[in-house]
Design an enzyme around this catalytic site. Structure first.
Site, short mmCIF file in Angstrom:
data_model
loop_
_atom_site.label_atom_id
_atom_site.label_comp_id
_atom_site.label_asym_id
_atom_site.label_seq_id
_atom_site.Cartn_x
_atom_site.Cartn_y
_atom_site.Cartn_z
N VAL A 61 25.87 -7.21 21.28
CA VAL A 61 25.85 -8.52 21.94
C VAL A 61 25.41 -8.38 23.39
O VAL A 61 24.45 -9.03 23.84
CB VAL A 61 27.24 -9.19 21.84
CG1 VAL A 61 27.28 -10.47 22.63
CG2 VAL A 61 27.60 -9.44 20.38
N THR A 107 33.82 -12.45 20.53
CA THR A 107 34.48 -13.41 19.64
C THR A 107 35.98 -13.37 19.92
O THR A 107 36.58 -12.29 19.98
CB THR A 107 34.19 -13.05 18.17
OG1 THR A 107 32.77 -13.02 18.01
CG2 THR A 107 34.78 -14.09 17.23
N GLU A 148 23.63 -7.72 13.30
CA GLU A 148 23.38 -6.35 13.74
C GLU A 148 22.07 -5.87 13.13
O GLU A 148 21.77 -6.15 11.97
CB GLU A 148 24.53 -5.44 13.31
CG GLU A 148 25.77 -5.72 14.14
CD GLU A 148 26.92 -4.78 13.84
OE1 GLU A 148 26.75 -3.83 13.06
OE2 GLU A 148 28.01 -5.02 14.40
N LYS A 199 32.45 -20.55 16.08
CA LYS A 199 32.18 -19.13 15.77
C LYS A 199 32.99 -18.66 14.56
O LYS A 199 32.45 -18.11 13.60
CB LYS A 199 32.50 -18.27 17.01
CG LYS A 199 32.37 -16.77 16.78
CD LYS A 199 30.95 -16.37 16.43
CE LYS A 199 30.92 -15.01 15.80
NZ LYS A 199 29.62 -14.65 15.25
N ASN A 253 31.49 -17.69 10.69
CA ASN A 253 31.60 -16.38 10.03
C ASN A 253 32.46 -16.45 8.77
O ASN A 253 32.20 -15.75 7.80
CB ASN A 253 32.16 -15.33 11.00
CG ASN A 253 31.03 -14.61 11.71
OD1 ASN A 253 29.86 -14.92 11.50
ND2 ASN A 253 31.36 -13.64 12.55
N ASN A 267 23.23 -12.06 -2.55
CA ASN A 267 23.07 -10.79 -3.25
C ASN A 267 24.43 -10.10 -3.37
O ASN A 267 25.07 -9.83 -2.37
CB ASN A 267 22.11 -9.90 -2.43
CG ASN A 267 21.69 -8.66 -3.19
OD1 ASN A 267 21.87 -8.57 -4.40
ND2 ASN A 267 21.14 -7.69 -2.48
N CYS A 323 32.17 -7.79 12.05
CA CYS A 323 32.65 -9.14 12.36
C CYS A 323 33.33 -9.88 11.21
O CYS A 323 34.40 -10.46 11.40
CB CYS A 323 31.50 -9.97 12.90
SG CYS A 323 30.97 -9.36 14.52
N LYS A 336 37.13 -9.09 10.35
CA LYS A 336 38.11 -9.39 11.41
C LYS A 336 38.12 -10.88 11.76
O LYS A 336 39.17 -11.45 12.03
CB LYS A 336 37.87 -8.52 12.65
CG LYS A 336 36.71 -8.91 13.55
CD LYS A 336 36.61 -7.97 14.75
CE LYS A 336 35.43 -8.29 15.65
NZ LYS A 336 35.66 -9.37 16.59
N ASP A 337 36.95 -11.52 11.71
CA ASP A 337 36.90 -12.93 12.10
C ASP A 337 37.61 -13.82 11.06
O ASP A 337 38.26 -14.81 11.43
CB ASP A 337 35.45 -13.38 12.32
CG ASP A 337 34.83 -12.70 13.55
OD1 ASP A 337 35.50 -11.86 14.18
OD2 ASP A 337 33.67 -13.01 13.87
N1 LIG Z 1 28.14 -6.99 16.42
C1 LIG Z 1 27.91 -8.24 16.06
O1 LIG Z 1 27.15 -8.50 15.09
C2 LIG Z 1 28.53 -9.38 16.79
C3 LIG Z 1 28.02 -10.67 16.59
C4 LIG Z 1 28.62 -11.73 17.26
C5 LIG Z 1 29.73 -11.51 18.07
N2 LIG Z 1 30.21 -10.25 18.22
C6 LIG Z 1 31.38 -10.07 19.09
O2 LIG Z 1 30.95 -9.60 20.37
C7 LIG Z 1 31.88 -8.63 20.90
C8 LIG Z 1 31.15 -7.34 21.14
O3 LIG Z 1 30.63 -6.87 19.91
P1 LIG Z 1 29.55 -5.68 19.85
O4 LIG Z 1 29.19 -5.52 18.42
O5 LIG Z 1 28.49 -5.91 20.85
O6 LIG Z 1 30.49 -4.48 20.32
P2 LIG Z 1 30.10 -2.97 20.62
O7 LIG Z 1 31.29 -2.16 20.29
O8 LIG Z 1 28.78 -2.64 20.01
O9 LIG Z 1 29.89 -2.96 22.21
C9 LIG Z 1 30.91 -3.20 23.11
C10 LIG Z 1 30.63 -2.39 24.37
O10 LIG Z 1 31.57 -2.76 25.37
C11 LIG Z 1 31.90 -1.59 26.13
N3 LIG Z 1 33.14 -1.86 26.85
C12 LIG Z 1 34.42 -1.81 26.43
N4 LIG Z 1 35.26 -2.18 27.41
C13 LIG Z 1 34.50 -2.48 28.50
C14 LIG Z 1 34.78 -2.92 29.81
N5 LIG Z 1 36.04 -3.18 30.22
N6 LIG Z 1 33.76 -3.12 30.66
C15 LIG Z 1 32.48 -2.90 30.27
N7 LIG Z 1 32.15 -2.47 29.01
C16 LIG Z 1 33.15 -2.27 28.15
C17 LIG Z 1 31.95 -0.52 25.07
O11 LIG Z 1 31.82 0.77 25.63
C18 LIG Z 1 30.76 -0.89 24.19
O12 LIG Z 1 29.56 -0.26 24.61
C19 LIG Z 1 33.01 -8.57 19.89
O13 LIG Z 1 33.99 -9.50 20.25
C20 LIG Z 1 32.35 -9.03 18.60
O14 LIG Z 1 33.28 -9.60 17.69
C21 LIG Z 1 29.62 -9.17 17.63
#
Ligand SMILES: NC(=O)c1ccc[n+]([C@@H]2O[C@H](COP(=O)([O-])OP(=O)(O)OC[C@H]3O[C@@H](n4cnc5c(N)ncnc54)[C@H](O)[C@@H]3O)[C@@H](O)[C@H]2O)c1
Length: 414
Positions: free
Chosen positions: A11, A123, A150, A219, A223, A266, A275, A278-279
């Protein structure tokens, strides 16, 4: 404009690169290796558009104004907006999201930038932003749900299905800041998106500024609907399998109804990834004291499906002496290197509980074992040693051992 982004995962990184086309963006992470890679122009995640942006550094002919950093002072000082994209894992003990990284990031922003508009992109539970604004006495916190997939993280931000930003509707300053953030995201979208024709007859990217709690609900309900759809076609497949019917023929016929539609139908071993599991659980937790049957069933259906898949696999090796169950990839989707919360891992737990010996083929994993199971990167040896090969997603490299493969990937797509 200076924009800070906390977290450089799927994200944070995609939003940071999108905005860096037109603004000065400082992306902060706490993992030094990620920051080093990013500043060297290398993507820490598998994503075609992110890789291309970082390599070229001049998408659309304009240099990116993108800086990765470990230094909170550098990132946050003087920022107009601070986007929070840190993890919110589900805490199984508390039955709620663990939002501590979001709170840590907000505290760090406020240390260096008392006036920045904070936009939470992580999220979060329904009602979280309102509560946070009240407990922190901080009226400059907004929430914008992220809908990316992703593997297509930046693509989905360049071609967004919609842009949603939540702000208290009775706070005109916050609504103005939310509208301005909508424009920032829309400005970064690919050329042509502003004049695209949507299936509902509208033109351009749909933009919504709603209350923060409504935005959070958008959101989690989105999901949970996606999880419902996966669970529905999986349960259709379970029925067809046990009744000796042709699942594919049934799904094709069902999805010809335009109200149901093709795609995202599929069968698989279960919905998974970071996501959806957990969501759905968080939405169920938000339903406390609200009548429901369906949300709980969506969570339960995924467990039942994995039980069924594990039973089907065991059935195929019943009677064999010391059978080896080959696990072809730990990933959830083809072309991915990410196996966070992949459905196969829960299937593996069930197989292990039944005493099965597992052999894992995962070329992206540089380790000799995975949770105590042997890992190989030698595909030929894997094919030879496994009595049954379990693949959530088919790959043509399995064609020569197709008779050994157990998959429910009937349409050969994610
Ligand atoms: N992955 C997805 O498809 C997706 C889609 C929509 C929403 N989200 C939501 O977005 C959020 C992030 O998901 P993601 O997949 O990008 O996570 P991710 O684990 O890929 O990335 C999170 C990053 O945040 C960093 N981090 C942790 N604590 C920190 C801090 N205090 N300061 C700065 N950086 C910090 C971590 O090192 C990591 O690199 C989650 O809440 C997730 O539910 C994810």
């Amino acid at each position: 404009m200076k924009i800070a982004v906390a977290g450089t995962g799927y994200v944070g990184l995609s939003v940071a690169l999108l905005l860096a086309q037109h603004h000065e963006v400082h992306a902060l992470d706490i993992v030094p290796e990620k920051v080093e890679m990013l500043n060297a122009g290398t993507s820490p995640i598998v994503d075609k558009e992110i890789t291309a942006f970082l390599e070229a550094n001049t998408p659309g002919g304009r240099p990116l104004d993108f800086h990765a950093t470990l230094d909170a002072r550098q990132a946050y000082t003087g920022a107009d907006y601070a986007v929070i994209a840190t993890p919110t894992n589900y805490d199984e003990q508390r039955n709620y999201f663990d939002t501590s990284s979001v709170e840590a990031a907000i505290a760090a922003v406020r240390q260096y930038s008392p006036n920045a508009w904070i936009v939470i992109k992580s999220t979060i539970p329904v009602g979280y932003t309102k509560q946070l604004r009240e407990t922190l006495h901080d009226g400059r916190i907004l929430f914008s749900p992220e809908f990316l997939r992703e593997g297509h993280a930046l693509y989905d931000n360049l071609h967004p299905s919609r842009i949603v930003v939540g702000a208290p509707q009775d706070d005109s300053e916050a609504v103005g800041a939310a509208r301005a953030f909508v424009r920032l995201l829309a400005e970064g979208a690919a050329q042509g998106e502003a004049s695209r024709h949507n299936p509902d007859g509208t033109v351009g990217i749909p933009e919504l500024v709603v209350g923060t709690t409504e935005a959070e609900a958008i959101k989690l309900f989105s999901n949970t609907y996606l999880a419902l759809r996966v669970a529905y076609f999986n349960e259709l497949d379970t029925y067809a399998e046990l009744r000796n019917l042709d699942t594919r023929a049934i799904i094709d016929g069902v999805c010809l109804d335009p109200r149901i539609g093709p795609g995202y139908n599929n069968p698989s071993f279960g919905y998974g990834g970071y996501c959806l599991p957990k969501d759905t659980k968080q939405l169920l937790a938000n339903y406390a004291a609200v009548p429901q049957n369906l949300i709980e069933a969506i969570v339960e259906a995924n467990r039942t499906r994995k039980d069924f898949v594990a039973d089907e696999i065991l059935e195929r090796v019943r009677g064999a002496e010391k059978p080896v169950v080959g696990i072809y990839r730990l990933t959830m989707k083809s072309g991915s290197d990410n196996f966070r919360q992949s459905a196969i891992q829960d299937v593996m737990k069930r197989l292990l509980a039944e005493g099965a010996t597992l052999l894992v083929y995962e070329p992206t994993l540089d380790a000799a074992d995975f949770n105590g199971n042997e890992v190989t990167r030698d595909l030929a040896a894997f094919k030879q040693r496994a009595d049954v090969i379990v693949a959530n997603r088919w790959n043509d490299e399995l064609a020569d051992v197709a008779g050994k493969v157990f998959t429910r990937d009937l349409f050969k797509r994610d």
